[in-house]
Write a protein that holds these residues in place. Structure first.
Motif, PDB file in Angstrom:
ATOM      1  N   ILE A 240       0.849  -1.191   0.000  1.00 34.12           N
ATOM      2  CA  ILE A 240       0.000   0.000   0.000  1.00 34.12           C
ATOM      3  C   ILE A 240       0.888   1.244   0.000  1.00 34.12           C
ATOM      4  CG2 ILE A 240      -1.903   1.210   1.124  1.00 34.12           C
ATOM      5  CD1 ILE A 240      -2.588  -1.650   0.291  1.00 34.12           C
ATOM      6  N   TYR A 241       0.628   2.162  -0.939  1.00 29.86           N
ATOM      7  CA  TYR A 241       1.362   3.426  -1.037  1.00 29.86           C
ATOM      8  C   TYR A 241       0.377   4.586  -0.899  1.00 29.86           C
ATOM      9  CZ  TYR A 241       4.823   0.368  -3.268  1.00 29.86           C
ATOM     10  OH  TYR A 241       5.699  -0.660  -3.552  1.00 29.86           O
ATOM     11  N   LEU A 242       0.847   5.671  -0.331  1.00 34.48           N
ATOM     12  CA  LEU A 242       0.002   6.862  -0.243  1.00 34.48           C
ATOM     13  C   LEU A 242      -0.080   7.538  -1.607  1.00 34.48           C
ATOM     14  CD1 LEU A 242       1.162   8.449   3.136  1.00 34.48           C
ATOM     15  CD2 LEU A 242      -0.696   6.818   2.722  1.00 34.48           C
ATOM     16  N   SER A 243      -1.247   8.089  -1.907  1.00 28.66           N
ATOM     17  CA  SER A 243      -1.431   8.825  -3.158  1.00 28.66           C
ATOM     18  C   SER A 243      -0.903  10.244  -2.991  1.00 28.66           C
ATOM     19  CB  SER A 243      -2.911   8.866  -3.538  1.00 28.66           C
ATOM     20  OG  SER A 243      -3.616   9.731  -2.664  1.00 28.66           O
ATOM     21  N   PRO A 244      -0.583  10.933  -4.101  1.00 30.89           N
ATOM     22  CA  PRO A 244      -0.109  12.324  -4.001  1.00 30.89           C
ATOM     23  C   PRO A 244      -1.105  13.254  -3.318  1.00 30.89           C
ATOM     24  CG  PRO A 244       0.377  11.429  -6.166  1.00 30.89           C
ATOM     25  CD  PRO A 244      -0.502  10.417  -5.471  1.00 30.89           C
ATOM     26  N   GLN A 245      -2.390  12.864  -3.271  1.00 30.15           N
ATOM     27  CA  GLN A 245      -3.393  13.710  -2.616  1.00 30.15           C
ATOM     28  C   GLN A 245      -3.383  13.569  -1.093  1.00 30.15           C
ATOM     29  OE1 GLN A 245      -3.964  11.660  -5.160  1.00 30.15           O
ATOM     30  NE2 GLN A 245      -4.680  12.936  -6.858  1.00 30.15           N
ATOM     31  N   ASP A 246      -2.697  12.560  -0.579  1.00 28.96           N
ATOM     32  CA  ASP A 246      -2.665  12.326   0.864  1.00 28.96           C
ATOM     33  C   ASP A 246      -1.775  13.375   1.539  1.00 28.96           C
ATOM     34  OD1 ASP A 246      -1.722  11.049   3.489  1.00 28.96           O
ATOM     35  OD2 ASP A 246      -3.187   9.586   2.784  1.00 28.96           O
ATOM     36  N   PRO A 247      -2.215  13.951   2.653  1.00 28.84           N
ATOM     37  CA  PRO A 247      -1.409  14.984   3.328  1.00 28.84           C
ATOM     38  C   PRO A 247      -0.052  14.466   3.824  1.00 28.84           C
ATOM     39  CG  PRO A 247      -3.307  14.333   4.667  1.00 28.84           C
ATOM     40  CD  PRO A 247      -3.523  13.756   3.311  1.00 28.84           C
ATOM     41  N   ASN A 248       0.102  13.151   3.980  1.00 32.46           N
ATOM     42  CA  ASN A 248       1.370  12.576   4.429  1.00 32.46           C
ATOM     43  C   ASN A 248       2.224  12.046   3.280  1.00 32.46           C
ATOM     44  OD1 ASN A 248       0.901  12.921   7.285  1.00 32.46           O
ATOM     45  ND2 ASN A 248      -0.574  11.238   7.135  1.00 32.46           N
ATOM     46  N   TYR A 249       1.820  12.366   2.049  1.00 27.49           N
ATOM     47  CA  TYR A 249       2.507  11.795   0.887  1.00 27.49           C
ATOM     48  C   TYR A 249       4.008  12.097   0.892  1.00 27.49           C
ATOM     49  CZ  TYR A 249       3.997  11.151  -3.943  1.00 27.49           C
ATOM     50  OH  TYR A 249       4.686  10.773  -5.064  1.00 27.49           O
ATOM     51  N   PHE A 250       4.386  13.323   1.155  1.00 28.66           N
ATOM     52  CA  PHE A 250       5.792  13.698   1.066  1.00 28.66           C
ATOM     53  C   PHE A 250       6.616  13.126   2.219  1.00 28.66           C
ATOM     54  CE2 PHE A 250       3.808  16.909  -1.644  1.00 28.66           C
ATOM     55  CZ  PHE A 250       4.600  16.782  -2.778  1.00 28.66           C
ATOM     56  N   GLN A 251       5.945  12.665   3.250  1.00 32.32           N
ATOM     57  CA  GLN A 251       6.641  11.978   4.331  1.00 32.32           C
ATOM     58  C   GLN A 251       6.994  10.551   3.919  1.00 32.32           C
ATOM     59  OE1 GLN A 251       4.535  12.114   8.063  1.00 32.32           O
ATOM     60  NE2 GLN A 251       6.048  10.880   9.147  1.00 32.32           N
ATOM     61  N   ALA A 252       6.104   9.928   3.125  1.00 30.32           N
ATOM     62  CA  ALA A 252       6.327   8.552   2.697  1.00 30.32           C
ATOM     63  C   ALA A 252       6.966   8.468   1.318  1.00 30.32           C
ATOM     64  CB  ALA A 252       4.994   7.803   2.679  1.00 30.32           C
ATOM     65  N   LEU A 253       6.594   9.414   0.433  1.00 31.55           N
ATOM     66  CA  LEU A 253       7.006   9.378  -0.970  1.00 31.55           C
ATOM     67  C   LEU A 253       6.662   8.024  -1.571  1.00 31.55           C
ATOM     68  CD1 LEU A 253      10.325  11.431  -0.858  1.00 31.55           C
ATOM     69  CD2 LEU A 253       8.072  12.145  -1.672  1.00 31.55           C
ATOM     70  N   ASN A 254       7.633   7.306  -2.155  1.00 31.73           N
ATOM     71  CA  ASN A 254       7.328   6.044  -2.826  1.00 31.73           C
ATOM     72  C   ASN A 254       7.577   4.818  -1.951  1.00 31.73           C
ATOM     73  OD1 ASN A 254       6.413   7.063  -5.292  1.00 31.73           O
ATOM     74  ND2 ASN A 254       8.510   7.330  -6.036  1.00 31.73           N
ATOM     75  N   GLN A 255       7.741   5.025  -0.652  1.00 30.02           N
ATOM     76  CA  GLN A 255       7.911   3.887   0.235  1.00 30.02           C
ATOM     77  C   GLN A 255       6.540   3.303   0.603  1.00 30.02           C
ATOM     78  OE1 GLN A 255      11.127   4.268   3.375  1.00 30.02           O
ATOM     79  NE2 GLN A 255      10.768   6.427   2.911  1.00 30.02           N
ATOM     80  N   PRO A 256       6.413   1.988   0.687  1.00 26.14           N
ATOM     81  CA  PRO A 256       5.135   1.410   1.108  1.00 26.14           C
ATOM     82  C   PRO A 256       4.866   1.704   2.572  1.00 26.14           C
ATOM     83  CG  PRO A 256       6.810  -0.298   0.928  1.00 26.14           C
ATOM     84  CD  PRO A 256       7.422   0.959   0.387  1.00 26.14           C
ATOM     85  N   VAL A 257       3.590   1.951   2.888  1.00 24.37           N
ATOM     86  CA  VAL A 257       3.205   2.192   4.275  1.00 24.37           C
ATOM     87  C   VAL A 257       2.597   0.948   4.909  1.00 24.37           C
ATOM     88  CG1 VAL A 257       2.935   4.685   4.036  1.00 24.37           C
ATOM     89  CG2 VAL A 257       1.002   3.182   3.492  1.00 24.37           C
ATOM     90  N   ALA A 258       2.256  -0.044   4.085  1.00 24.42           N
ATOM     91  CA  ALA A 258       1.782  -1.327   4.601  1.00 24.42           C
ATOM     92  C   ALA A 258       2.128  -2.413   3.595  1.00 24.42           C
ATOM     93  CB  ALA A 258       0.272  -1.302   4.850  1.00 24.42           C
ATOM     94  N   LEU A 259       2.531  -3.579   4.113  1.00 29.17           N
ATOM     95  CA  LEU A 259       2.868  -4.732   3.279  1.00 29.17           C
ATOM     96  C   LEU A 259       2.139  -5.956   3.817  1.00 29.17           C
ATOM     97  CD1 LEU A 259       6.728  -4.184   3.033  1.00 29.17           C
ATOM     98  CD2 LEU A 259       5.143  -4.076   1.096  1.00 29.17           C
ATOM     99  N   TYR A 260       1.514  -6.716   2.903  1.00 26.63           N
ATOM    100  CA  TYR A 260       0.803  -7.926   3.274  1.00 26.63           C
ATOM    101  C   TYR A 260       1.298  -9.078   2.397  1.00 26.63           C
ATOM    102  CZ  TYR A 260      -2.390  -4.497   5.306  1.00 26.63           C
ATOM    103  OH  TYR A 260      -2.922  -3.455   6.026  1.00 26.63           O
ATOM    104  N   ARG A 261       1.685 -10.173   3.022  1.00 27.86           N
ATOM    105  CA  ARG A 261       2.169 -11.333   2.266  1.00 27.86           C
ATOM    106  C   ARG A 261       1.179 -12.485   2.434  1.00 27.86           C
ATOM    107  NH1 ARG A 261       8.415 -12.887   1.657  1.00 27.86           N
ATOM    108  NH2 ARG A 261       8.201 -14.091  -0.265  1.00 27.86           N
ATOM    109  N   TYR A 262       0.799 -13.076   1.298  1.00 26.60           N
ATOM    110  CA  TYR A 262      -0.193 -14.146   1.283  1.00 26.60           C
ATOM    111  C   TYR A 262       0.388 -15.424   0.680  1.00 26.60           C
ATOM    112  CZ  TYR A 262      -3.545 -10.286   1.759  1.00 26.60           C
ATOM    113  OH  TYR A 262      -4.228  -9.173   2.185  1.00 26.60           O
TER     114      TYR A 262
END
Length: 269
Positions: A240-262
């Motif tokens: 899961i990545y934040l979209s550019p519209q998210d207020p925290n986008y520049f804090q995360a940039l292109n790093q994933p904020v959540a990872l799920y392995r199945y």
């Protein structure tokens, strides 16, 4: 496929993340980029390098038919916690090691041959031409969403006939999920009967009170097992990545904020 973070259209690789994709071939003895990416989990520092998506995802021939899927969340991570944690991450922790089952279907593509192709093809080429295998996106999308959200919560799943990479899931209480694939690529290892697909898509979750946007990556390695009935074993990671519209986008940039392995097991019906 998970609660508020909406990894369901993973098998968007079926068609949200409910489908999969065009070819990059791995060389013998060399680890492919997608293989290396899966092996590096959960140390993902950015998004994969993919190609612009066009048309349906084309699957290997061994996907053709109806399958019963058992999907189990086996690991998850919030790389930027506690500063950034996505809505729904805590809920998804409760799904760890809990198998979920649903049906999926892969069919032959019904695309009319263009006049130019007909004019230039020999009779033998026309007779021997095999249709491509694609996901039944509407069926798979509804099946997957109902498995995670409940049958009563899912009203319709529609795929845009002019643009198969856009899918709309209509839920109860006036909610909608619009998922649009933007980028994809695949790698095929015929020696090991393994196919790896990765796609990136935009998700827009609409309710009466808010609109929530994010980006989702699904990267999956599928291995065909020639048993009776046939089986496909898969390792899948949803990021899961934040979209550019998210207020925290520049804090995360292109790093994933959540990872799920199945771990996925598909058994032919």
């Amino acid at each position: 496929m998970n609660g508020k973070d909406w990894p369901p259209y993973r098998v968007k690789g079926w068609g949200i993340c409910l489908a999969l994709l065009l070819c990059g071939w791995s060389l013998p003895g060399l680890a492919s980029p997608l293989t290396e990416r899966l092996a590096a989990f959960p140390d993902w520092q950015g998004k994969p390098v993919l190609k612009p998506a066009s048309g349906d995802l084309i699957y290997p021939d061994w996907f053709l038919g109806d399958w019963q899927v058992t999907s189990t969340l086996v690991d998850l991570a919030a790389p930027l916690a506690p500063d950034l944690v996505t809505p729904g991450y805590a809920d998804n922790e409760r799904l760890l090691d809990q198998p979920v089952t649903f049906a999926v279907r892969f069919v032959e593509e019904r695309t009319p041959l263009k006049a130019k192709v007909l004019a230039n093809a020999s009779p033998w080429e026309l007779l021997s031409r095999k249709p491509s295998v694609i996901a039944d996106l509407a069926f798979n999308g509804r099946s997957l969403a109902a498995a995670y959200l409940g049958e009563e919560a899912v009203q319709t799943v529609k795929v845009d006939p002019r643009f198969p990479n856009r899918q709309t899931t209509v839920l109860d209480q006036g909610r909608q999920l619009v998922s649009t694939i933007s980028d994809r690529t695949t790698e095929l290892d015929t020696k090991n009967d393994t196919w790896i697909a990765s796609e990136l898509f935009q998700q827009e979750f609409r309710s009466s009170s808010q609109i929530y946007l994010n980006q989702v990556e699904n990267t999956t390695s599928y291995r065909y097992i020639n048993t009776s009935p046939a089986q496909i074993d898969a390792d899948q990671v949803t990021a899961i990545y934040l979209s550019p519209q998210d207020p925290n986008y520049f804090q995360a940039l292109n790093q994933p904020v959540a990872l799920y392995r199945y771990h996925l097991v598909l058994v032919a019906e």
